[in-house]
Design a protein around this motif. Structure first.
Motif, short mmCIF file in Angstrom:
data_model
loop_
_atom_site.label_atom_id
_atom_site.label_comp_id
_atom_site.label_asym_id
_atom_site.label_seq_id
_atom_site.Cartn_x
_atom_site.Cartn_y
_atom_site.Cartn_z
N THR A 151 21.09 9.57 -18.77
CA THR A 151 21.96 9.65 -17.69
C THR A 151 21.21 10.28 -16.70
OG1 THR A 151 24.18 9.86 -17.22
CG2 THR A 151 23.28 11.57 -18.56
N VAL A 152 22.24 10.56 -15.44
CA VAL A 152 21.79 11.04 -14.32
C VAL A 152 22.50 12.17 -14.27
CG1 VAL A 152 21.55 10.92 -11.77
CG2 VAL A 152 20.92 8.94 -13.28
N SER A 276 18.54 4.64 -9.52
CA SER A 276 19.43 3.65 -9.77
C SER A 276 19.98 3.23 -11.18
CB SER A 276 19.39 2.66 -8.79
OG SER A 276 20.07 1.25 -8.98
N LYS A 277 21.04 3.41 -11.74
CA LYS A 277 21.17 3.02 -13.06
C LYS A 277 21.69 1.78 -13.07
CE LYS A 277 20.91 5.77 -16.42
NZ LYS A 277 19.59 5.72 -17.33
N GLY A 278 22.01 0.97 -12.22
CA GLY A 278 22.46 -0.29 -12.14
C GLY A 278 24.21 -0.48 -12.30
N ARG A 283 25.98 2.91 -6.84
CA ARG A 283 24.53 2.35 -6.72
C ARG A 283 23.49 3.18 -6.77
NH1 ARG A 283 20.93 -0.22 -7.45
NH2 ARG A 283 19.91 -1.73 -6.38
N TYR A 284 23.69 4.28 -6.11
CA TYR A 284 22.62 5.20 -6.36
C TYR A 284 23.15 6.73 -6.68
CZ TYR A 284 20.01 1.89 -3.58
OH TYR A 284 19.46 0.76 -3.23
N GLY A 342 17.23 -0.67 -22.43
CA GLY A 342 16.14 0.07 -21.65
C GLY A 342 15.06 0.76 -22.09
N TYR A 343 15.08 0.56 -23.49
CA TYR A 343 14.00 1.48 -24.53
C TYR A 343 13.21 0.47 -25.01
CZ TYR A 343 16.49 6.02 -24.28
OH TYR A 343 17.07 7.06 -24.07
#
Length: 455
Positions: A151-152, A276-278, A283-284, A342-343
């Motif tokens: 995550t961010v 950006s994780k979509g 969005r960002y 994503g992996y």
């Protein structure tokens, strides 16, 4: 100087002890008795000189304050001032008699965190895992199957538009000139502020050509101010680290374009990255990437690692799992890892099996399909850690602050789960007594909000 252990005082002889006043079956008291506080005194003792300087604050108190802060989602100031009013928090941090004065200044927590490196901070998370095993919340079967995700962790910065960054650079240059008594014909600070207000009006009215001209004008003002300072700057100041840092910021902002890489997004936090994780609603995001490894059954976090440079998700798996295995120690082994798409092409080469969960699971058997569907439980773990344990916005400084906030937030999440577990068994124990006695047992220490939060 190393902190001294809390010895008995004359105050304890004159005033009633907390042990005689409080409900000793309270979950926070049970949790305090299960944490190995001596472990922190041994591990963190090397951070202090043996004899020189003023004696440090007791280690249990400093560690306890950080556990309380991230468990209850509080700031340094709130946890210190709330401690004075809460006898259960005082018992948790090692006090024996109820105290009416604040024991430390909130800035002491900042200085304590600055002493700790990443390997020291991981001991906070490691002790929560050991406490979960001691209390019976986890067993070896629970940690065999885990889920991993990233995550961010967003930094506490404003949304970085070009005109905002140009104006901030103007303020930094003005501050530098005032500090070193450099006379300027024009600072552009007042006119820049008016231009910034006009720009926001243009954008609101969708007058994008005027807004673009305002951005160019602000950039010109920034360039004029920088060159006027550089022209009259003495040689010794020109070579100073302070001006060289400003020069790097200025060149990064002046040469930036739409397609340039490694952009500067904040002057007070230059380590911030754009990720950006979509997500459709966001969005960002501006911060750094954090990798999680959590159990499938009980959503307990085994590893939480901060990454810089916006790496590919699959390339974070090896480091995350190595950290999880190190923190687990002899408590158990991981044999199954579930990850999302994503992996794909991940870098893990260990003994455990990695299952990349596909979008469609029609071809799998029912039992295996149920297992794969549990991968999404890590999303809820991340959401709770962000919302309830201070990882939604990081207020700590620098890359070290990013690492500290992520690890301590994971520790706070784990402690919340253990507290809920202890509270559940306490309620069950009291209900059983009520049935045997045929009377209702009042929950003295609980209010409705507390019960709803943790049950």
């Amino acid at each position: 100087m190393r902190p001294k252990k809390q010895d008995s005082t004359t105050q304890e002889l004159l005033e009633p002890l907390l042990v005689n006043i409080l409900d000793m079956k309270h979950p926070l008291i049970q949790l305090a008795d299960k944490i190995d506080w001596e472990y922190f005194e041994k591990e963190f003792g090397s951070l202090y000189h043996r004899n020189d300087g003023r004696p440090g604050i007791p280690m249990r108190m400093m560690v306890g304050f950080h556990y309380l802060k991230y468990t209850y989602n509080l700031s340094d100031e709130d946890v210190v001032h709330g401690w004075k009013e809460n006898p259960y928090w005082q018992y948790f941090t090692g006090e024996k008699v109820f105290q009416t004065k604040v024991p430390i200044n909130p800035t002491s927590m900042t200085r304590f965190r600055n002493r700790l490196k990443e390997e020291d901070l991981l001991k906070f998370l490691e002790e929560t895992i050991n406490t979960a095993f001691r209390s019976g919340y986890l067993n070896k079967n629970d940690v065999k199957k885990v889920a991993a995700d990233t995550t961010v962790q967003e930094k506490n910065i404003t949304f970085p538009t070009d005109i905002k960054l140009f104006y901030t650079m103007i303020k930094y240059l003005v501050k530098f000139s005032k500090k070193h008594e450099i006379r300027l014909k024009e600072t552009h600070e007042y006119s820049g502020k008016k231009l910034l207000m006009k720009y926001s009006g243009y954008v609101h009215a969708k007058q994008y050509k005027r807004a673009g001209k305002a951005v160019k004008k602000m950039k010109t003002k920034m360039g004029k101010l920088y060159r006027s300072i550089e022209r009259v700057l003495p040689e010794e100041l020109r070579n100073s680290d302070e001006f060289q840092q400003l020069k790097l910021f200025y060149e990064s902002l002046w040469n930036r374009s739409k397609k340039s890489k490694n952009k500067l997004y904040s002057l007070h936090s230059p380590e911030v990255e754009c990720i950006s994780k979509g997500k459709s609603h966001k969005r960002y995001e501006f911060g750094n990437k954090v990798g999680f490894v959590g159990t499938l059954k009980k959503n307990f976090i085994l590893s939480c690692k901060s990454f810089h440079g916006n790496p590919y998700d699959g390339h974070t798996l090896e480091e995350n799992l190595c950290e999880a295995k190190t923190l687990l120690g002899s408590n158990g082994t991981i044999d199954t890892i579930l990850v999302d798409l994503g992996y794909r092409k991940h870098n893990y080469r260990g003994d455990a099996k990695v299952h990349v969960v596909p979008r469609s699971m029609k071809k799998f058997k029912v039992n295996f399909k149920r297992l794969l569907k549990r991968r999404s439980c890590v999303e809820a773990t991340i959401g709770h850690t962000k919302r309830d344990n201070r990882m939604d916005r990081n207020y700590l400084k620098g890359k070290e602050g990013d690492k500290a906030n992520a690890i301590l937030a994971a520790s706070g999440h784990n402690l919340r789960l253990i507290l809920a577990f202890l509270l559940f068994f306490l309620k069950k124990f009291r209900d059983n007594i009520a049935k045997k006695l045929g009377t209702l047992v009042n929950e003295v220490f609980l209010d409705e909000k507390y019960a709803k939060k943790y049950v």
